[in-house]
Scaffold this active site. Structure first.
Site, mmCIF file in Angstrom:
data_model
loop_
_atom_site.group_PDB
_atom_site.id
_atom_site.type_symbol
_atom_site.label_atom_id
_atom_site.label_comp_id
_atom_site.label_asym_id
_atom_site.label_seq_id
_atom_site.Cartn_x
_atom_site.Cartn_y
_atom_site.Cartn_z
ATOM 1 N N CYS A 127 0.972 -0.921 -0.155
ATOM 2 C CA CYS A 127 0.152 -0.120 0.148
ATOM 3 C C CYS A 127 0.586 1.162 0.160
ATOM 4 O O CYS A 127 2.033 1.083 0.627
ATOM 5 C CB CYS A 127 -0.389 -0.184 1.390
ATOM 6 S SG CYS A 127 -1.747 1.740 0.742
ATOM 7 N N CYS A 134 -0.008 1.268 10.466
ATOM 8 C CA CYS A 134 -0.491 -0.444 9.639
ATOM 9 C C CYS A 134 0.826 -0.622 9.137
ATOM 10 O O CYS A 134 1.910 -0.812 8.337
ATOM 11 C CB CYS A 134 -1.162 0.419 8.583
ATOM 12 S SG CYS A 134 -1.826 -0.835 7.146
ATOM 13 N N GLU A 175 -5.487 -0.148 -0.389
ATOM 14 C CA GLU A 175 -6.109 1.037 -0.981
ATOM 15 C C GLU A 175 -7.114 0.901 -2.296
ATOM 16 O O GLU A 175 -6.690 1.297 -3.061
ATOM 17 C CB GLU A 175 -5.151 2.447 -0.464
ATOM 18 C CG GLU A 175 -6.902 3.752 -1.055
ATOM 19 C CD GLU A 175 -8.280 3.768 -0.186
ATOM 20 O OE1 GLU A 175 -7.956 3.520 0.978
ATOM 21 O OE2 GLU A 175 -9.099 3.675 -0.504
ATOM 22 N N LEU A 230 -10.966 6.673 9.513
ATOM 23 C CA LEU A 230 -11.169 8.043 10.386
ATOM 24 C C LEU A 230 -10.164 8.419 11.662
ATOM 25 O O LEU A 230 -9.059 8.568 10.504
ATOM 26 C CB LEU A 230 -12.076 9.077 10.855
ATOM 27 C CG LEU A 230 -12.493 10.113 10.833
ATOM 28 C CD1 LEU A 230 -12.495 10.908 9.659
ATOM 29 C CD2 LEU A 230 -13.878 10.824 11.894
ATOM 30 N N CYS A 348 -6.673 -6.659 11.832
ATOM 31 C CA CYS A 348 -6.896 -5.193 11.273
ATOM 32 C C CYS A 348 -5.697 -5.088 10.838
ATOM 33 O O CYS A 348 -4.900 -4.906 12.194
ATOM 34 C CB CYS A 348 -7.817 -4.141 11.555
ATOM 35 S SG CYS A 348 -9.712 -4.807 11.598
HETATM 36 N N1 SAH Z 1 -6.852 1.002 3.428
HETATM 37 C C1 SAH Z 1 -8.386 1.229 3.684
HETATM 38 C C2 SAH Z 1 -7.835 -0.354 4.269
HETATM 39 C C3 SAH Z 1 -7.397 -1.474 4.284
HETATM 40 S S1 SAH Z 1 -6.811 -1.378 5.845
HETATM 41 C C4 SAH Z 1 -8.632 1.423 4.775
HETATM 42 O O1 SAH Z 1 -7.496 2.252 4.996
HETATM 43 O O2 SAH Z 1 -9.220 1.867 4.883
HETATM 44 C C5 SAH Z 1 -8.890 -2.391 6.436
HETATM 45 C C6 SAH Z 1 -8.471 -1.013 8.483
HETATM 46 O O3 SAH Z 1 -7.548 -1.398 9.763
HETATM 47 C C7 SAH Z 1 -8.661 0.407 8.634
HETATM 48 O O4 SAH Z 1 -9.701 0.782 9.052
HETATM 49 C C8 SAH Z 1 -6.991 -0.065 9.118
HETATM 50 O O5 SAH Z 1 -6.760 1.807 9.152
HETATM 51 C C9 SAH Z 1 -7.367 -0.742 9.981
HETATM 52 N N2 SAH Z 1 -5.874 -0.729 10.777
HETATM 53 C C10 SAH Z 1 -4.987 -0.361 10.144
HETATM 54 N N3 SAH Z 1 -3.681 -1.261 10.811
HETATM 55 C C11 SAH Z 1 -4.422 -1.198 12.039
HETATM 56 C C12 SAH Z 1 -3.675 -1.740 13.290
HETATM 57 N N4 SAH Z 1 -2.519 -1.710 13.728
HETATM 58 N N5 SAH Z 1 -5.387 -1.868 14.480
HETATM 59 C C13 SAH Z 1 -6.158 -1.677 13.631
HETATM 60 N N6 SAH Z 1 -6.810 -1.699 12.653
HETATM 61 C C14 SAH Z 1 -5.585 -0.836 11.604
HETATM 62 FE FE1 SF4 Z 2 -2.918 1.446 3.529
HETATM 63 FE FE2 SF4 Z 2 -5.292 1.148 4.542
HETATM 64 FE FE3 SF4 Z 2 -3.097 0.498 5.853
HETATM 65 FE FE4 SF4 Z 2 -3.110 3.382 4.956
HETATM 66 S S1 SF4 Z 2 -4.422 2.010 6.710
HETATM 67 S S2 SF4 Z 2 -1.671 1.887 5.071
HETATM 68 S S3 SF4 Z 2 -3.950 3.074 3.507
HETATM 69 S S4 SF4 Z 2 -3.594 -0.368 3.951
#
Ligand code: SAH
Ligand code: SF4
Length: 368
Positions: A127, A134, A175, A230, A348
């Site tokens: 991504c 993330c 994404e 958000l 997630c």
């Molecule tokens: N890129 C998109 C979809 C994939 S991420 C997005 O960001 O919405 C899927 C979900 O996991 C998103 O809400 C993201 O913010 C959340 N996420 C990412 N890292 C995380 C973490 N370490 N703990 C909990 N949720 C996380």
């Molecule tokens: Fe990509 Fe979604 Fe992770 Fe942000 S939370 S780095 S947009 S996968």
């Protein structure tokens, strides 16, 4: 016989939708209903070779074989969690990897009911958005997935798990709105009666906030659901953890969300990871409530899941509850999502870019 390079250039039959296949059939002087016959073999009978399409002429089957690849995604590894979540690692044609996660029913999941089987699918390899919390963004972006690579995650998981998937969330690696055309085509394949047949109301797209694309999606005649990551309710905090906020700030993002709600007559969901001492203060809850009230949005709180190599922490249970209660007391529809699959790094944000360099795949059982 075609040469090896020529064969490599063949497109995957799984990338085509009904109209694409009808157009192709016309170029072969075949009636358009042949397209539906082919799709029925792919998505209802789920055969693995063109030559099994026994109600088509041999000549037409040969033509299909000459022009298209019919290759299922290869499952390199399947991991099961104690909570029955299952993670599937798929190897793609170019030796990159993606993951899909099959999640058992949970009241805090999108469209979830007791018999729901939700599949979390990936849309990109890696991504590019680099959110600080993330795992998917840690090693950057490699490429977009093709529509067939997205939709096939559903077919393959159903075949490998023996389960019928009835809820899709685009919350895996990548994404989704940055791979917009392929996403729309994949949704068509997943949704259509000639395809996998999962209704639009059971499909949720999650985005980190590509405001112009949210507007484009609103203009599509599709009742899919939208979740917006958000994670910060003021620009100051949001841009500390999500670089995309510098391109599309909160005003721009919320305006695009309002447009979506209005066009679709639908409530969206705000996802909000709770990270200790970053965004879990009560003043953030107040700001979050203000934004959610304006759109009548639901709020899904996600206690931060640990990512190896990152220092963020999950707030204590008490702090989570305080934040949650503040939202409820303002009359908002909020839930706390209980993690699934964290013991196998399938929760997630824990899906991470993996490559052939990862030694652990050498010799892993091939679960084709
Ligand atoms: N890129 C998109 C979809 C994939 S991420 C997005 O960001 O919405 C899927 C979900 O996991 C998103 O809400 C993201 O913010 C959340 N996420 C990412 N890292 C995380 C973490 N370490 N703990 C909990 N949720 C996380
Ligand atoms: Fe990509 Fe979604 Fe992770 Fe942000 S939370 S780095 S947009 S996968």
């Amino acid at each position: 016989m075609l040469q090896a390079e020529e064969m490599d250039k063949k497109p995957s039959i799984f990338d085509l939708t009904l109209s694409g296949l009808e157009a192709w059939a016309a170029t072969r002087n075949e009636p358009s209903f042949r397209a539906k016959q082919v799709l029925q073999w792919l998505y209802q009978k789920r055969i693995s070779r063109f030559h099994e399409m026994s109600d088509l002429s041999e000549r037409f089957r040969d033509e299909l074989d000459r022009h298209f690849l019919l290759k299922p995604l290869i499952c390199a590894r399947k991991t099961g969690s104690r909570d029955t979540t299952q993670k599937f690692l798929f190897a793609l044609e170019d030796n990159s990897f993606i993951e899909s996660v099959l999640i058992p029913a949970s009241p805090a999941l999108y469209g979830s009911a007791s018999d729901r089987k939700t599949l979390c699918v990936s849309t990109q390899v890696g991504c590019a958005y680099g959110c600080k919390f993330c795992a998917s963004g840690l090693e950057g972006w490699t490429r977009n997935l093709q529509p067939g690579e997205i939709a096939q995650q559903v077919l393959r998981v159903e075949a490998l798990s023996g389960e019928k998937v009835n809820n899709i969330v685009f919350m895996g690696m990548g994404e989704p709105l940055a791979n917009y055309q392929s996403l729309l085509q994949a949704i068509e394949i997943i949704r259509a009666p000639w395809g996998i047949g999962i209704g639009a109301r059971h499909i949720t797209v999650s985005t980190s906030g590509l405001a112009p694309r949210i507007r484009d999606l609103a203009d599509q005649p599709l009742q899919i659901r939208l979740a917006v990551s958000l994670h910060g309710a003021t620009d100051e905090i949001r841009q500390k953890i999500m670089p995309i906020n510098r391109r599309f700030n909160l005003v721009t993002l919320i305006d695009a969300c309002a447009y979506y709600c209005e066009k679709k007559r639908q409530r969206i969901t705000f996802e909000y990871i709770l990270i200790e001492d970053v965004n879990d203060g009560l003043e953030q809850a107040v700001q979050l409530a203000r934004l959610a009230r304006r759109l009548e949005a639901k709020i899904n709180l996600i206690p931060y899941n640990t990512v190896k190599g990152l220092d963020w922490k999950r707030p204590s249970e008490t702090r989570q509850q305080t934040f949650y209660r503040a939202l409820r007391q303002s009359g908002l529809d909020a839930t706390i999502r209980r993690e699934k699959g964290s013991d196998i790094d399938a929760a997630c944000g824990q899906l991470r870019l993996q490559t052939m360099r990862d030694k652990s795949f050498a010799g892993s059982d091939n679960l084709r």
